[in-house]
Design an enzyme around this catalytic site. Sequence first.
Site: not given
Length: 581
Positions: A375, A377-378, A381, A506
């Site tokens: 998704g 940024s922000g 996640k 990641e």
Amino acid sequence: MGKGKMDEKASFNDFMGLLKRTELNRGLFATGIILTLVGTIGSLIVPLLTQSFIDGYSPEVLSTGLIALIIMVFVLSAVLDGVAYYILAKIGQTIILRLRENVWDKFLRLPIGYFDQTKSGESVSRVVNDTAIIKDLITRHFPQLISGIVSVIGAVVILFILDWRMSLIMFIAVPVSIVIILPLGRRMSRISRALQDETAAFTGLIQETLSEMRLVKSFNGEAFERRKGRKGIRALYGYGMKEAAINAFLSPIMSTVMMFVIILIIAYGGLRVSEGTLTIGTMVAFLLYLFQIIMPMTMFAMFFTEYNKALGATERLILILGKEEEQGGDTTFDQPLDFNVLEFEDVSFGYDPENKVLHHVDFTARNSEKVAFVGPSGSGKSTLFGLIERYYDIDDGRIMVDGIDIRDIPLTQLRRHIGYVAQESAIISGTIRDNITYGLAPDEYTDEEVELAVRRSYSHEFIEALEMGLDTTVGERGIKLSGGQRQRIGIARAFLKNPKLLMLDEATASLDSRSERFVQEALDDLMEGRTVLVIAHRLSTVINSDRIFFLDNGHITGEGTHQELMAAHAMYRIFTEQQFG
């Protein structure tokens, strides 16, 4: 503790309550005070001996016994003062030891939210500076106050016995001193509290700047940091000069008042001596006692200044010690955790009540399954990972592990089974071995297991080339290591911990191709047989995931394999094409 409590000034009862936390040895403290008093009483005897010596001076009177008595009084007083000082110093060091232990232990039990809102330098100032202020009050200023009070009372009583008419003259100084000391003391109290706050803020600024010096250098931020630092330095200078101004005003006035009293007493005493109504010995003793009154009187003003500083320190320490701690779960919990199933059930969360970051999130992750979150940024996640670790508690819904609400699981047991490898692995000062074994007790691993973790993480490739091997120091935050080396040490740490749930933000996203190959192979090995959650930044991670959840503004808007989402989820397809090409 609410905001109203923060704005209240700490009271004497608060101060005493804080001392009770240190389990002060009252018997030892009383012994130190008693010895101080005995030493003070000994000093009160000296002027009387001096009077007897002067008034009755003759070669016959100057006997060996009298000389020995005077010397013995001096020596005994000095010895008692030394013993009392050592005892009270021990008490003070014990107080600061336990206060710092209490505050440090409290910091370690506070939730992550506290550290999100508070500069680390300010917290350091509370542990170091505020506790030292309290220690100084207890071990230095308080004994001086007690001995000063005894000295003043004893001297006044003896002076009235020696000559009540001369004694009345010195009371001219009392109302004058009170009129001067009280308003200045209140002013000094306000300045001292402001100085403590400014010191804590400045400590935070300096620590933050020094820890990010590479950022400062890279972006030519020296001029900006110089202005910011000098602003803090000048603020401290301003408060220091305000304190100095009060002291500069107070000391000469008090000295002038006392000198005026001394001159009056000398003039009046000289007249009495010439009339034959007062002996020279009594006159000398009177002056000696007067000095034993003057010295404590000037010290009293300093005591009340330090006392107000200590109340300010108490206020801040009580505020920290009263903070709500992490909720540790059910202490009687004794069920095994296998992390076969991790479930989010209608979970909503916001860092503040009015702004939700996650909305009604539902998903399930099972053992030996690799689940990815994709998704913008922000979108929330990383927040998911923080909630699983219970850095924060959810506002609504439930997070379940094997059917058990994680709020019922003790934090240490929950976190023992979770391994987290971020984009940049956290490295502490110390050796490579210290970092790999971090958080584990010596009996929880063997040297062979450390070596195995090193090999499985491909860390041996660079560790064996180092002269000190695993005992090589890494510098502050691992500055002596490359990004890939830090990542592999973080993976070795996860191998040694052997978690049942592995969370990866990641870990290869910011590495060069050579480092990425080593790290990716290590991660592939690490993921086998575990429940794995991944925040995906690379197409290879997305394609190889068993299931993918797409987050958008805190909502899960899609779930499936890569192929399923590409076919059925337009936003996922657009995001994938933009993100991965």
